[in-house]
Design a protein around this motif. Structure first.
Motif, PDB file in Angstrom:
ATOM      1  N   SER A 153      -5.221  49.539  40.036  1.00 40.52           N
ATOM      2  CA  SER A 153      -4.967  50.974  39.885  1.00 40.52           C
ATOM      3  C   SER A 153      -6.083  51.653  39.107  1.00 40.52           C
ATOM      4  O   SER A 153      -6.462  52.789  39.400  1.00 40.52           O
ATOM      5  N   ALA A 154      -6.602  50.946  38.101  1.00 38.48           N
ATOM      6  CA  ALA A 154      -7.714  51.512  37.340  1.00 38.48           C
ATOM      7  C   ALA A 154      -8.952  51.660  38.219  1.00 38.48           C
ATOM      8  O   ALA A 154      -9.681  52.657  38.128  1.00 38.48           O
ATOM      9  N   LEU A 155      -9.178  50.669  39.099  1.00 38.06           N
ATOM     10  CA  LEU A 155     -10.366  50.704  39.948  1.00 38.06           C
ATOM     11  C   LEU A 155     -10.243  51.712  41.085  1.00 38.06           C
ATOM     12  O   LEU A 155     -11.194  52.437  41.396  1.00 38.06           O
ATOM     13  N   LEU A 156      -9.068  51.743  41.731  1.00 37.81           N
ATOM     14  CA  LEU A 156      -8.916  52.533  42.953  1.00 37.81           C
ATOM     15  C   LEU A 156      -8.258  53.888  42.734  1.00 37.81           C
ATOM     16  O   LEU A 156      -8.471  54.812  43.531  1.00 37.81           O
ATOM     17  N   LEU A 157      -7.438  54.005  41.695  1.00 41.24           N
ATOM     18  CA  LEU A 157      -6.689  55.241  41.495  1.00 41.24           C
ATOM     19  C   LEU A 157      -7.104  55.995  40.235  1.00 41.24           C
ATOM     20  O   LEU A 157      -6.608  57.097  39.988  1.00 41.24           O
ATOM     21  N   GLY A 158      -7.956  55.374  39.428  1.00 38.19           N
ATOM     22  CA  GLY A 158      -8.378  56.037  38.196  1.00 38.19           C
ATOM     23  C   GLY A 158      -7.296  56.134  37.151  1.00 38.19           C
ATOM     24  O   GLY A 158      -7.349  56.988  36.264  1.00 38.19           O
ATOM     25  N   GLN A 159      -6.271  55.236  37.231  1.00 35.65           N
ATOM     26  CA  GLN A 159      -5.193  55.252  36.248  1.00 35.65           C
ATOM     27  C   GLN A 159      -5.560  54.329  35.096  1.00 35.65           C
ATOM     28  O   GLN A 159      -5.609  53.107  35.255  1.00 35.65           O
ATOM     29  N   ARG A 160      -5.785  54.890  33.950  1.00 31.82           N
ATOM     30  CA  ARG A 160      -6.206  54.107  32.788  1.00 31.82           C
ATOM     31  C   ARG A 160      -5.014  53.351  32.212  1.00 31.82           C
ATOM     32  O   ARG A 160      -4.009  53.954  31.843  1.00 31.82           O
ATOM     33  N   PRO A 161      -5.111  52.029  32.116  1.00 33.77           N
ATOM     34  CA  PRO A 161      -3.976  51.262  31.587  1.00 33.77           C
ATOM     35  C   PRO A 161      -3.820  51.479  30.087  1.00 33.77           C
ATOM     36  O   PRO A 161      -4.807  51.678  29.362  1.00 33.77           O
ATOM     37  N   THR A 162      -2.580  51.442  29.611  1.00 32.25           N
ATOM     38  CA  THR A 162      -2.326  51.544  28.179  1.00 32.25           C
ATOM     39  C   THR A 162      -2.205  50.149  27.588  1.00 32.25           C
ATOM     40  O   THR A 162      -1.793  49.194  28.259  1.00 32.25           O
ATOM     41  N   ALA A 163      -2.558  50.026  26.323  1.00 34.39           N
ATOM     42  CA  ALA A 163      -2.467  48.729  25.644  1.00 34.39           C
ATOM     43  C   ALA A 163      -1.023  48.236  25.619  1.00 34.39           C
ATOM     44  O   ALA A 163      -0.751  47.039  25.770  1.00 34.39           O
ATOM     45  N   ARG A 164      -0.083  49.161  25.471  1.00 33.25           N
ATOM     46  CA  ARG A 164       1.318  48.758  25.406  1.00 33.25           C
ATOM     47  C   ARG A 164       1.785  48.196  26.748  1.00 33.25           C
ATOM     48  O   ARG A 164       2.513  47.199  26.789  1.00 33.25           O
ATOM     49  N   SER A 165       1.370  48.813  27.852  1.00 35.52           N
ATOM     50  CA  SER A 165       1.752  48.311  29.167  1.00 35.52           C
ATOM     51  C   SER A 165       1.176  46.923  29.418  1.00 35.52           C
ATOM     52  O   SER A 165       1.869  46.035  29.937  1.00 35.52           O
ATOM     53  N   VAL A 166      -0.094  46.727  29.064  1.00 41.74           N
ATOM     54  CA  VAL A 166      -0.722  45.417  29.260  1.00 41.74           C
ATOM     55  C   VAL A 166      -0.030  44.361  28.404  1.00 41.74           C
ATOM     56  O   VAL A 166       0.262  43.259  28.866  1.00 41.74           O
ATOM     57  N   LEU A 167       0.245  44.691  27.133  1.00 36.69           N
ATOM     58  CA  LEU A 167       0.900  43.733  26.250  1.00 36.69           C
ATOM     59  C   LEU A 167       2.287  43.380  26.755  1.00 36.69           C
ATOM     60  O   LEU A 167       2.696  42.207  26.747  1.00 36.69           O
ATOM     61  N   THR A 168       3.031  44.386  27.210  1.00 41.20           N
ATOM     62  CA  THR A 168       4.366  44.123  27.741  1.00 41.20           C
ATOM     63  C   THR A 168       4.295  43.236  28.974  1.00 41.20           C
ATOM     64  O   THR A 168       5.120  42.336  29.152  1.00 41.20           O
ATOM     65  N   GLY A 169       3.296  43.466  29.828  1.00 42.02           N
ATOM     66  CA  GLY A 169       3.122  42.622  31.002  1.00 42.02           C
ATOM     67  C   GLY A 169       2.801  41.189  30.634  1.00 42.02           C
ATOM     68  O   GLY A 169       3.299  40.241  31.259  1.00 42.02           O
ATOM     69  N   VAL A 170       1.976  40.990  29.627  1.00 43.28           N
ATOM     70  CA  VAL A 170       1.634  39.638  29.175  1.00 43.28           C
ATOM     71  C   VAL A 170       2.864  38.928  28.620  1.00 43.28           C
ATOM     72  O   VAL A 170       3.109  37.747  28.908  1.00 43.28           O
ATOM     73  N   VAL A 171       3.659  39.634  27.820  1.00 48.62           N
ATOM     74  CA  VAL A 171       4.870  39.039  27.250  1.00 48.62           C
ATOM     75  C   VAL A 171       5.853  38.669  28.356  1.00 48.62           C
ATOM     76  O   VAL A 171       6.469  37.594  28.336  1.00 48.62           O
ATOM     77  N   ALA A 172       6.005  39.544  29.359  1.00 48.89           N
ATOM     78  CA  ALA A 172       6.910  39.248  30.475  1.00 48.89           C
ATOM     79  C   ALA A 172       6.447  38.003  31.226  1.00 48.89           C
ATOM     80  O   ALA A 172       7.254  37.123  31.548  1.00 48.89           O
ATOM     81  N   ALA A 173       5.139  37.900  31.500  1.00 49.85           N
ATOM     82  CA  ALA A 173       4.614  36.730  32.200  1.00 49.85           C
ATOM     83  C   ALA A 173       4.809  35.465  31.375  1.00 49.85           C
ATOM     84  O   ALA A 173       5.150  34.397  31.910  1.00 49.85           O
ATOM     85  N   ALA A 174       4.609  35.568  30.065  1.00 51.93           N
ATOM     86  CA  ALA A 174       4.810  34.408  29.196  1.00 51.93           C
ATOM     87  C   ALA A 174       6.269  33.961  29.200  1.00 51.93           C
ATOM     88  O   ALA A 174       6.578  32.766  29.235  1.00 51.93           O
ATOM     89  N   GLY A 175       7.183  34.938  29.164  1.00 48.60           N
ATOM     90  CA  GLY A 175       8.596  34.596  29.193  1.00 48.60           C
ATOM     91  C   GLY A 175       8.996  33.914  30.479  1.00 48.60           C
ATOM     92  O   GLY A 175       9.710  32.901  30.473  1.00 48.60           O
ATOM     93  N   VAL A 176       8.527  34.444  31.612  1.00 41.05           N
ATOM     94  CA  VAL A 176       8.815  33.824  32.900  1.00 41.05           C
ATOM     95  C   VAL A 176       8.251  32.409  32.937  1.00 41.05           C
ATOM     96  O   VAL A 176       8.890  31.475  33.437  1.00 41.05           O
ATOM     97  N   SER A 177       7.063  32.217  32.393  1.00 35.05           N
ATOM     98  CA  SER A 177       6.448  30.898  32.382  1.00 35.05           C
ATOM     99  C   SER A 177       7.313  29.896  31.627  1.00 35.05           C
ATOM    100  O   SER A 177       7.494  28.756  32.066  1.00 35.05           O
ATOM    101  N   LEU A 178       7.851  30.298  30.486  1.00 39.97           N
ATOM    102  CA  LEU A 178       8.700  29.403  29.712  1.00 39.97           C
ATOM    103  C   LEU A 178       9.988  29.067  30.443  1.00 39.97           C
ATOM    104  O   LEU A 178      10.523  27.958  30.319  1.00 39.97           O
ATOM    105  N   VAL A 179      10.496  30.021  31.236  1.00 41.08           N
ATOM    106  CA  VAL A 179      11.752  29.794  31.945  1.00 41.08           C
ATOM    107  C   VAL A 179      11.566  28.798  33.085  1.00 41.08           C
ATOM    108  O   VAL A 179      12.382  27.898  33.286  1.00 41.08           O
ATOM    109  N   VAL A 180      10.498  28.929  33.857  1.00 38.93           N
ATOM    110  CA  VAL A 180      10.417  28.190  35.122  1.00 38.93           C
ATOM    111  C   VAL A 180       9.353  27.110  35.177  1.00 38.93           C
ATOM    112  O   VAL A 180       9.350  26.305  36.097  1.00 38.93           O
TER     113      VAL A 180
END
Length: 320
Positions: free
Chosen positions: A108-135
């Protein structure tokens, strides 16, 4: 009277919850090793049903756009999703899929010019980490084809999501029609491929027929409609972070119905992923981008395939 925001979030959340049930349905009721046929049976009946309900067809340039979105979000995504589930050990496919939101943020940043927020990236990392621990548990050597399929499915869905955000929807066309267009286009692509690659359809018993009906109607047609309906009323960020509910649902079903174990590490991962899901509803809204159809995870039974892993799953899409 218009639905309240919590009610909209709750209804939209039913989509990834439904996709989480794909694990049990795929492993317990469907014929094994038929990713193209399974993708076809999931996509085309649902697409034709939604087309009949919407009674709207694409016009002009949208024929080409629908073809592209149908390939990325359905025609390529579905069979790659099932192929990864059939071949990958453990929950590695879910881990790959859980990185989809971060890939969408980058595209989205590359094609749509939507600048990611630090909070969104951090939340995404935490979600991925949680899923990793589950499965994710140790389970022997990785299958190279399964790894490639999981990576390709995530990339296909993410690219389709960003293109859908760039193109939007035609004037006067709702999510029901747009979803039906994509499912039908993807299903029509899969039909000849399934016949050429996998041969004639397998013989189906009663449980298999019921499983395919569930996937097509509840797991795809209804779930996708709820998902797109939510996209029209919530920000893309809020909808995206409902995605971890899919592997969490799969874990709960595996524990309750299939005798899968849930240890302390998995419970901690569930708490992290669920916390990220809730936090994602409060992340500041970016410009609205309608994620696209992707649905649901699929899995391959560890016991059925002779592996030691506790669950196999491809995570949902954070699409749509």
């Amino acid at each position: 009277m218009a639905a309240t925001r919590p009610a909209v979030i709750a209804l939209t959340a039913l989509a990834p919850v439904s996709w989480g049930s794909t694990y049990a349905v795929t492993t317990e009721f469907l014929p094994p090793d038929r990713p193209l046929f399974t993708g076809l049976m999931r996509a085309l009946p649902a697409g034709l049903l939604l087309l009949a309900l919407a009674r709207v067809l694409p016009r002009g340039a949208w024929w080409g756009k629908v073809a592209v979105l149908g390939v990325l979000n359905i025609g390529a995504f579905f069979p790659l999703l099932f192929l990864a589930a059939y071949r990958m050990p453990g929950g590695m496919a879910a881990v790959v899929g859980s990185a989809g939101p971060l890939l969408v943020v980058g595209l989205s940043a590359l094609l749509l010019g939507q600048r990611p927020t630090a909070r969104s990236v951090l939340t995404g990392v935490v979600a991925a980490a949680g899923v990793s621990l589950v499965v994710l548990e140790a389970a022997g050597a990785l299958d190279p084809l399964g790894v490639l399929a999981a990576l390709a499915s995530t990339a296909s869905m993410s690219t389709g999501t960003v293109l859908a955000g760039r193109w939007g929807r035609p004037d006067g066309v709702g999510p029901l029609a747009l979803t039906g267009w994509q499912l039908t286009a993807g299903g029509l692509l899969l039909a000849p491929l399934a016949l050429l690659v996998e041969g004639a359809p397998p013989a189906l018993d009663g449980p298999a027929i019921g499983g395919y009906l569930y996937l097509a109607l509840a797991n795809t047609a209804l779930a996708y409609w709820l998902w797109f309906r939510g996209i029209g009323r919530l920000s893309a960020t809020q909808v995206t972070f409902l995605g971890p509910l899919s592997p969490l649902t799969a874990a709960v079903i595996g524990w309750a119905a299939l005798g899968e174990a849930l240890g302390p590490v998995q419970l901690a991962g569930m708490a992290l992923a669920f916390g990220a899901t809730l936090a994602g509803q409060a992340v500041p809204s970016a410009p609205r981008m309608p994620p696209v159809a992707v649905g649901g995870g699929s899995f391959s039974s560890a016991s059925r395939n002779g592996r030691k892993d506790s669950m196999d799953l491809t995570g949902t899409a954070l699409r749509r």
